[in-house]
Design an enzyme around this catalytic site. Structure first.
Site, short mmCIF file in Angstrom:
data_model
loop_
_atom_site.label_atom_id
_atom_site.label_comp_id
_atom_site.label_asym_id
_atom_site.label_seq_id
_atom_site.Cartn_x
_atom_site.Cartn_y
_atom_site.Cartn_z
N ARG A 102 0.88 -1.18 0.00
CA ARG A 102 0.00 0.00 0.00
C ARG A 102 0.91 1.22 0.00
NH1 ARG A 102 -5.56 1.63 2.98
NH2 ARG A 102 -6.21 0.03 1.52
N HIS A 129 -6.70 0.71 -7.00
CA HIS A 129 -7.07 -0.11 -5.83
C HIS A 129 -7.79 -1.36 -6.35
CE1 HIS A 129 -7.77 -1.23 -1.84
NE2 HIS A 129 -8.64 -0.32 -1.43
N GLN A 132 -10.07 -3.67 -4.07
CA GLN A 132 -11.38 -3.08 -3.79
C GLN A 132 -12.35 -3.41 -4.92
OE1 GLN A 132 -12.35 -1.12 -1.01
NE2 GLN A 132 -14.33 -1.60 -1.91
N ASP A 222 -16.89 7.67 -3.06
CA ASP A 222 -15.70 7.52 -2.21
C ASP A 222 -15.38 8.92 -1.68
OD1 ASP A 222 -13.31 6.71 -1.01
OD2 ASP A 222 -12.18 6.56 -2.89
N CYS A 262 -16.55 2.39 -0.79
CA CYS A 262 -15.45 1.49 -0.40
C CYS A 262 -15.11 1.59 1.08
CB CYS A 262 -14.21 1.80 -1.24
SG CYS A 262 -13.67 3.51 -1.06
N ARG A 290 -14.47 -8.07 0.70
CA ARG A 290 -13.03 -7.96 0.46
C ARG A 290 -12.33 -9.26 0.86
NH1 ARG A 290 -10.71 -2.94 0.52
NH2 ARG A 290 -8.86 -4.14 -0.04
N1 CP Z 1 -11.57 0.23 1.43
C1 CP Z 1 -10.34 0.07 1.94
O1 CP Z 1 -9.37 -0.27 1.24
O2 CP Z 1 -10.25 0.27 3.27
P1 CP Z 1 -8.91 0.39 4.11
O3 CP Z 1 -8.23 1.69 3.68
O4 CP Z 1 -9.35 0.45 5.54
O5 CP Z 1 -8.04 -0.78 3.82
N1 NVA Z 2 -9.66 6.93 -2.26
C1 NVA Z 2 -9.42 6.53 -0.90
C2 NVA Z 2 -9.73 5.08 -0.73
C3 NVA Z 2 -9.53 4.52 0.64
C4 NVA Z 2 -9.82 3.06 0.71
C5 NVA Z 2 -8.00 6.85 -0.49
O1 NVA Z 2 -7.10 6.59 -1.29
O2 NVA Z 2 -7.78 7.37 0.60
#
Ligand code: CP
Ligand code: NVA
Length: 303
Positions: A102, A129, A132, A222, A262, A290
């Site tokens: 990540r 992502h 997701q 989102d 999400c 997920r």
């Molecule tokens: N939706 C999602 O990826 O959540 P987190 O950021 O908590 O992993």
């Molecule tokens: N678009 C958001 C998604 C979090 C799961 C971010 O990147 O913070």
């Protein structure tokens, strides 16, 4: 399946196979865990940003499949600072069987993957992502059955989640409509990649959210400010003020339309609490999925 960095690299058939397996794993529940297909396998996880869903669902997935996971916070291990990304990847991939990253920059995932000798999964970068999107497609199949020919209206930022959901929809024959203010639509680089990899995908940009949702089966949103963009928060609140998913917007959608997010959500910004908690919301089912989608992905990549 070598690396999954965006969802662009998976074929329609591969995605469908993953969703079928995810549905089977979910249906069979804990009975199937006795097989422990990933016994002795280890998943490395390096996260530069916070996470609830991605972190816990991957670690639980590995435990349920008989394997183990090692979690490293990027700031503690100095990915790219204490140690270069190529060095980190070449060392780590001799210890573990796959890595979930990540990151802020998508280039970090790409560089890591280029040097990593085991499969790399993007657990969210600023650009994509994919995990997701896999869980979201599973949810849409649970709600609608065959999703080909359906329409998903994404109301909000053309961000990492929007890009991967757009790709997933395009590959499975779901029309994707992005409703965003001018400056927050999809970038040219993404649109080029999409056109190349998803030539038959139906992708539309519709500024007016009311017009975007009027024939939608799914209304997805989102956060307006993603992780790493906190300095733009006030500007984004102003720019997205007319892009809130609320009861008034939902009233303009077909009665059967469902709401997805999400998570994490900012109630009162991109979505109102009543809509998130309302009977048309499938947000928590979506979050749960997920786990099942990623179990299928791990099995396919590690077996
Ligand atoms: N939706 C999602 O990826 O959540 P987190 O950021 O908590 O992993
Ligand atoms: N678009 C958001 C998604 C979090 C799961 C971010 O990147 O913070």
């Amino acid at each position: 399946m070598r690396h999954v960095l965006s969802l662009l690299e998976l074929s329609r058939e591969e995605i469908l196979a993953l969703l079928d397996e995810a549905a089977a794993l979910k249906a069979e529940g804990r009975k199937r865990q006795r097989k422990l297909p990933l016994a002795g396998r280890v998943l490395g996880m390096v996260f530069e940003k916070p996470s609830l869903r991605t972190r816990v669902s991957f670690q639980t997935a590995m435990a349920q499949l008989g394997g183990a996971s090692v979690f490293l916070a990027g700031s503690e291990v100095g990915l790219g600072s204490r140690e270069s990304i190529p060095d980190f990847a070449r060392v780590m991939s001799q210890y573990v069987d796959a890595v979930v990253l990540r990151t802020f920059q998508h280039a970090t995932v790409e560089t890591f993957a280029a040097y990593c000798t085991c499969p790399v999964i993007n657990g969210l970068s600023d650009t994509y992502h994919p995990c997701q999107a896999l869980g979201d497609l599973l949810t849409m199949r649970e709600v609608f059955g065959d999703i080909r020919g359906r329409t998903l209206a994404f109301v909000g930022d053309g961000n990492n989640v929007a890009r991967s959901v757009a790709v997933g929809c395009g590959k499975l024959g779901v029309r994707f409509v992005l409703s965003a203010p001018d400056a927050y639509g999809f970038d040219a680089a993404f649109l080029d990649a999409y056109r190349q990899q998803v030539p038959r995908g139906e992708l539309a940009l519709v500024c007016d959210p009311a017009q975007a949702v009027c024939d939608a089966d799914v209304i997805y949103t989102d956060v307006w400010t993603s992780m790493g963009q906190e300095g733009e928060c006030e500007q984004r609140r102003r720019s997205f003020a007319n892009y809130q998913v609320n009861a008034e917007l939902l009233a303009k959608a077909p009665a059967h339309a469902r709401v997805m997010h999400c998570l994490p959500a900012h109630r009162g910004e991109e979505i109102t609490g009543d809509v998130l908690e309302g009977e048309r919301s499938v947000v928590f089912q979506q979050a749960g999925n997920r786990l099942h989608a990623q179990k299928a992905l791990l099995q396919a990549m590690l077996r």
